[in-house]
Scaffold this motif. Sequence first.
Motif, PDB file in Angstrom:
ATOM      1  N   VAL A   1       0.842   8.907  37.164  1.00  0.00           N
ATOM      2  CA  VAL A   1      -0.521   9.440  37.299  1.00  0.00           C
ATOM      3  C   VAL A   1      -0.557  10.900  36.858  1.00  0.00           C
ATOM      4  CG1 VAL A   1      -2.350  10.005  38.945  1.00  0.00           C
ATOM      5  CG2 VAL A   1      -1.129   7.833  39.142  1.00  0.00           C
ATOM      6  N   GLY A   2       0.456  11.682  37.272  1.00  0.00           N
ATOM      7  CA  GLY A   2       0.508  13.084  36.877  1.00  0.00           C
ATOM      8  C   GLY A   2       0.665  13.255  35.377  1.00  0.00           C
ATOM      9  N   THR A   3       1.444  12.385  34.743  1.00  0.00           N
ATOM     10  CA  THR A   3       1.600  12.457  33.279  1.00  0.00           C
ATOM     11  C   THR A   3       0.282  12.173  32.577  1.00  0.00           C
ATOM     12  OG1 THR A   3       3.920  11.767  33.450  1.00  0.00           O
ATOM     13  CG2 THR A   3       2.849  11.506  31.316  1.00  0.00           C
ATOM     14  N   ASN A   4      -0.439  11.147  33.039  1.00  0.00           N
ATOM     15  CA  ASN A   4      -1.751  10.849  32.441  1.00  0.00           C
ATOM     16  C   ASN A   4      -2.723  12.006  32.651  1.00  0.00           C
ATOM     17  OD1 ASN A   4      -0.910   8.320  31.585  1.00  0.00           O
ATOM     18  ND2 ASN A   4      -1.582   7.289  33.453  1.00  0.00           N
ATOM     19  N   ARG A   5      -2.672  12.597  33.851  1.00  0.00           N
ATOM     20  CA  ARG A   5      -3.561  13.726  34.116  1.00  0.00           C
ATOM     21  C   ARG A   5      -3.240  14.896  33.192  1.00  0.00           C
ATOM     22  NH1 ARG A   5      -2.282  14.924  39.403  1.00  0.00           N
ATOM     23  NH2 ARG A   5      -3.633  13.231  40.107  1.00  0.00           N
ATOM     24  N   MET A   6      -1.938  15.141  32.987  1.00  0.00           N
ATOM     25  CA  MET A   6      -1.548  16.240  32.102  1.00  0.00           C
ATOM     26  C   MET A   6      -1.991  15.968  30.665  1.00  0.00           C
ATOM     27  SD  MET A   6      -0.066  19.219  32.196  1.00  0.00           S
ATOM     28  CE  MET A   6       1.098  19.343  33.533  1.00  0.00           C
ATOM     29  N   MET A   7      -1.895  14.723  30.228  1.00  0.00           N
ATOM     30  CA  MET A   7      -2.356  14.374  28.881  1.00  0.00           C
ATOM     31  C   MET A   7      -3.857  14.603  28.745  1.00  0.00           C
ATOM     32  SD  MET A   7      -0.153  10.885  28.230  1.00  0.00           S
ATOM     33  CE  MET A   7      -1.035  10.520  26.716  1.00  0.00           C
ATOM     34  N   ASN A   8      -4.619  14.280  29.788  1.00  0.00           N
ATOM     35  CA  ASN A   8      -6.071  14.524  29.738  1.00  0.00           C
ATOM     36  C   ASN A   8      -6.367  16.013  29.671  1.00  0.00           C
ATOM     37  OD1 ASN A   8      -6.664  11.788  29.888  1.00  0.00           O
ATOM     38  ND2 ASN A   8      -6.752  11.769  32.125  1.00  0.00           N
ATOM     39  N   TYR A   9      -5.606  16.791  30.447  1.00  0.00           N
ATOM     40  CA  TYR A   9      -5.793  18.243  30.396  1.00  0.00           C
ATOM     41  C   TYR A   9      -5.453  18.780  29.008  1.00  0.00           C
ATOM     42  CZ  TYR A   9      -6.267  18.482  35.502  1.00  0.00           C
ATOM     43  OH  TYR A   9      -6.687  18.348  36.795  1.00  0.00           O
TER      44      TYR A   9
END
Length: 429
Positions: A376-384
């Motif tokens: 989830v954190g990796t996906n969030r970082m990609m969105n950022y």
Amino acid sequence: MRISTVTMFDQSVASMNRQQSDFLRVSQQVASGRRVVNPSDDPQAASRAVGVSQSMAVTQQFADARISARNTLSQAESVLNSVSDALTSAKTLLVKAASDTLSDVDRQSEASVLRGIYETLIGQANATDGNGRYLFGGYNDDAPPFARTSEGGVSGTQYNGDENAREQRIDASRLMSVADNGKAIFQSVPSGAGYVARAERDPAAADATSLGVQTGYSANEGSVTFTSGPNRVDPGDPAFGENFTIAFVDVAGEMHIQVEDPSNPGDFLYDAPYVSGETVSFGGVSITLEGTPADGDQIQLRPANDEGANQDLFKSLKDAIDVLEMDQEGTPENRAHYRNTINSVMRELDNSLDNVLTVRASMGARLNELDVVDAVGTNRMMNYDQTLSDLVDLDYSAAIAEYSLRQVGLQAAQRTFVDIRGLSLFNFL
């Protein structure tokens, strides 16, 4: 209208400076790969970019925290894996030691092996994470959680750690336990564990010579043993879950078994003549007894998670070592005490092993959760990253086109200035 030479020069220089400024701005964008180099380039995008960057920094901090949590949990799980293996070895050794074919010398040899397992388990209970922090001390992780004690000439271990589980925030909304305390691992039993029996008598009930079975209690004088149980037969019984004392009482020259009702002192859940090898049932549990009891002998039955029951893994091993080193040949009472202690310790080791496996399963679940939160954190970082790119990153195709246009504009301004500077009325005379 007359246009002065100074005015023409000022306008030409201003035009060249403006064109050169635009050209340099585009050149800086192309060189840096960013559309917003200075906040003045796009104040709104620059403001939003600051917020996104801060969110990325927080997300990265949580990612670093998860790495630390994963390392701690992995090390603790590895230690508990070794503890499980050690307990399995100890149980195998006790099954072998329960054989009547072993001599005192053989049992003392087995005691030496069991003592090695005991020392190994203490070392594992005091394991560190490689940075000097003790894994199983709770928040008191700067000193060994388990210390050796010696009271009245009897050695043992004492837990000096904190009884809380050390926690770490791995995400904005998740506080995870990353290190279970040693008391919950080595001095507890899993919920739902059954009864544990100990053949011992309260010194207030009868005068006997203590063999060090348990502080405050004495070993039985007779040779009665429990060969099976205690087993759960009716959890719905109203008395199930209470502590029971099986008392052997001489009634008019006949040995009786009496089990008092814990809820109604003076009433008996069981009162019948003793028959060796017979299974007796009361309060939802059953137990098979053999041998010859003495008047006043007792067998204590307690739920494994009761405060009066032994839940200390190290004490269980120490009791087993003590009876393995005891001289029992030719003494029925000692042999009965030996068998009863070995049977009790094996049941306690089973409970301890179940508890260790339960904690290991919990650690495995937390490691799996870390993987999910990491995803989830990796996906969030990609969105950022994508949002930040949309705000400040440069569109190279448009920038190169503008770069060429600004270059042509600058060259035109420079050429115009040269042409205007050469104009004079004398050219027309």
